[in-house]
Design an enzyme around this catalytic site. Structure first.
Site, PDB file in Angstrom:
ATOM      1  N   TRP A 110       0.823  -1.228   0.000  1.00 36.64           N
ATOM      2  CA  TRP A 110       0.000   0.000   0.000  1.00 36.64           C
ATOM      3  C   TRP A 110       0.848   1.266   0.000  1.00 36.64           C
ATOM      4  O   TRP A 110       0.327   2.349  -0.194  1.00 36.64           O
ATOM      5  CB  TRP A 110      -0.918  -0.004   1.232  1.00 36.64           C
ATOM      6  CG  TRP A 110      -2.032  -1.002   1.178  1.00 36.64           C
ATOM      7  CD1 TRP A 110      -2.254  -1.955   0.219  1.00 36.64           C
ATOM      8  CD2 TRP A 110      -3.103  -1.139   2.126  1.00 36.64           C
ATOM      9  NE1 TRP A 110      -3.387  -2.681   0.515  1.00 36.64           N
ATOM     10  CE2 TRP A 110      -3.922  -2.192   1.679  1.00 36.64           C
ATOM     11  CE3 TRP A 110      -3.438  -0.482   3.312  1.00 36.64           C
ATOM     12  CZ2 TRP A 110      -5.069  -2.604   2.386  1.00 36.64           C
ATOM     13  CZ3 TRP A 110      -4.573  -0.893   4.004  1.00 36.64           C
ATOM     14  CH2 TRP A 110      -5.381  -1.934   3.537  1.00 36.64           C
TER      15      TRP A 110
ATOM     16  N   GLU B 113      11.419  -6.417  -9.008  1.00 31.75           N
ATOM     17  CA  GLU B 113      10.673  -5.216  -9.388  1.00 31.75           C
ATOM     18  C   GLU B 113      11.590  -4.288 -10.177  1.00 31.75           C
ATOM     19  O   GLU B 113      12.344  -3.498  -9.581  1.00 31.75           O
ATOM     20  CB  GLU B 113      10.181  -4.483  -8.147  1.00 31.75           C
ATOM     21  CG  GLU B 113       9.281  -5.318  -7.262  1.00 31.75           C
ATOM     22  CD  GLU B 113       8.358  -4.428  -6.437  1.00 31.75           C
ATOM     23  OE1 GLU B 113       7.144  -4.564  -6.595  1.00 31.75           O
ATOM     24  OE2 GLU B 113       8.855  -3.596  -5.672  1.00 31.75           O
TER      25      GLU B 113
ATOM     26  N   GLY C 193       5.087   1.888 -10.806  1.00 32.39           N
ATOM     27  CA  GLY C 193       4.240   3.081 -10.799  1.00 32.39           C
ATOM     28  C   GLY C 193       4.287   3.880 -12.090  1.00 32.39           C
ATOM     29  O   GLY C 193       3.827   5.010 -12.145  1.00 32.39           O
TER      30      GLY C 193
ATOM     31  N   GLY D 120       1.521  -2.641  -6.303  1.00 35.48           N
ATOM     32  CA  GLY D 120       1.430  -1.329  -5.677  1.00 35.48           C
ATOM     33  C   GLY D 120       0.068  -0.703  -5.932  1.00 35.48           C
ATOM     34  O   GLY D 120      -0.922  -1.004  -5.267  1.00 35.48           O
ATOM     35  N   GLY D 121       0.001   0.153  -6.943  1.00 37.43           N
ATOM     36  CA  GLY D 121      -1.210   0.934  -7.222  1.00 37.43           C
ATOM     37  C   GLY D 121      -2.479   0.102  -7.283  1.00 37.43           C
ATOM     38  O   GLY D 121      -3.519   0.481  -6.706  1.00 37.43           O
TER      39      GLY D 121
HETATM   40  C1  PEP Z   1       5.508  -1.616  -5.849  1.00 37.05           C
HETATM   41  O1  PEP Z   1       5.624  -0.515  -5.364  1.00 37.05           O
HETATM   42  O2  PEP Z   1       5.940  -2.600  -5.224  1.00 37.05           O
HETATM   43  C2  PEP Z   1       4.847  -1.744  -7.156  1.00 37.05           C
HETATM   44  C3  PEP Z   1       4.990  -2.848  -7.820  1.00 37.05           C
HETATM   45  O3  PEP Z   1       4.116  -0.649  -7.583  1.00 37.05           O
HETATM   46  P1  PEP Z   1       3.151  -0.585  -8.858  1.00 37.05           P
HETATM   47  O4  PEP Z   1       2.361  -1.869  -8.920  1.00 37.05           O
HETATM   48  O5  PEP Z   1       2.267   0.611  -8.613  1.00 37.05           O
HETATM   49  O6  PEP Z   1       4.020  -0.426 -10.068  1.00 37.05           O
END
Ligand code: PEP
Length: 251
Positions: free
Chosen positions: A10, A167, A173, A234-235
């Protein structure tokens, strides 16, 4: 065999009442629907106790987004692994690229955090990933290998408890997802690096999640790859429907 896992991150979003409402909704949707993976939400420290009170952790796991590299004492503002565990949480994200980039967390600190998390029976979700320049100059496999090697002082027994999240920083993001083939190549590379150090059995049993603009529309293709064992989200974890859309990619 390794588990499939979808974990939400989050970040610094939601007030406590908003977070409690979101956690309740995710827990309820999970309890009502069949799902073929473990599901975890990682929430701000301030939310842990309240969220733990409204979810069933047999259905929905709970984690923090960080913990201190120090055990206890005069470290104003820090939150220890012991404190996180005392809320009832079972997981902790460590080494997220935002922590590495904005708070300059280094390999030494991350190893200390991992040790304390494990000592307190928290499962680390250990994040690795290259920045855009490293993707473009072709050093990304080496960069990620170096990040994983930060944990190679752990015993095999301890390393076997870690969840890895790949990641790519350029995909977090940004709306720009790694292709399923790019994710598969890196996950296979990570598994090979682990196998070289700890052996094939531990490598085969390590869950390696993909994170970076993962959404209900691309999750199925990413998760269909043999070395992609789920996602760190994330989002899309901030709305129950989109998070559940990703969980359902395993159905
Ligand atoms: C994260 O912050 O771990 C991430 C994967 O963000 P998002 O899904 O928003 O790219």
């Amino acid at each position: 065999m390794r588990k499939n896992i979808v974990a939400g991150n989050w970040k610094m979003n939601t007030t406590v009442p908003e977070g409690v409402a979101l956690a309740k909704e995710v827990n309820q949707q999970l309890a009502n629907a069949k799902h073929n993976c473990d599901v975890v939400i990682c929430v701000p420290f301030t939310h842990l106790t309240s969220v733990a009170a409204v979810i069933d952790q047999k259905v929905l796991g709970l984690g923090a987004e960080n913990c201190s590299e120090y055990e206890s004492g005069a470290y104003t503002g820090e939150v220890s692994a012991d404190m996180v565990a005392s809320t009832g949480a079972g997981y902790v994200i460590l080494g997220h690229s935002e922590r590495r980039q904005y708070f300059k967390e280094n390999n030494e600190q991350l190893l200390a955090k991992c040790r304390l998390a494990l000592k307190n029976n928290l499962t680390p979700i250990f994040c690795v990933g290259e920045v855009l320049e490293e993707r473009e100059n072709g050093t990304y496999n080496e960069v990620v290998k170096h990040q994983i090697e930060a944990l190679f002082d752990l015993t095999a027994e301890d390393f076997a408890k870690i969840i890895v999240a790949y990641e790519p920083v350029w995909a977090i993001g940004t709306g720009k997802t790694a292709t399923a083939d790019q994710a598969q190549d890196m996950h296979a590379n990570i598994r090979a690096v682990i196998a070289e150090k700890y052996g094939k059995e531990i490598a085969d049993n390590t869950s390696i999640l993909y994170g970076g603009s993962c959404k209900p529309t691309n999750a199925k293709e990413l998760f269909s790859k043999p070395d992609v064992d789920g996602g760190l989200i994330g989002g899309a974890a901030l709305k129950a429907d989109s998070f559940m859309g990703i969980v359902e990619a395993f159905n």
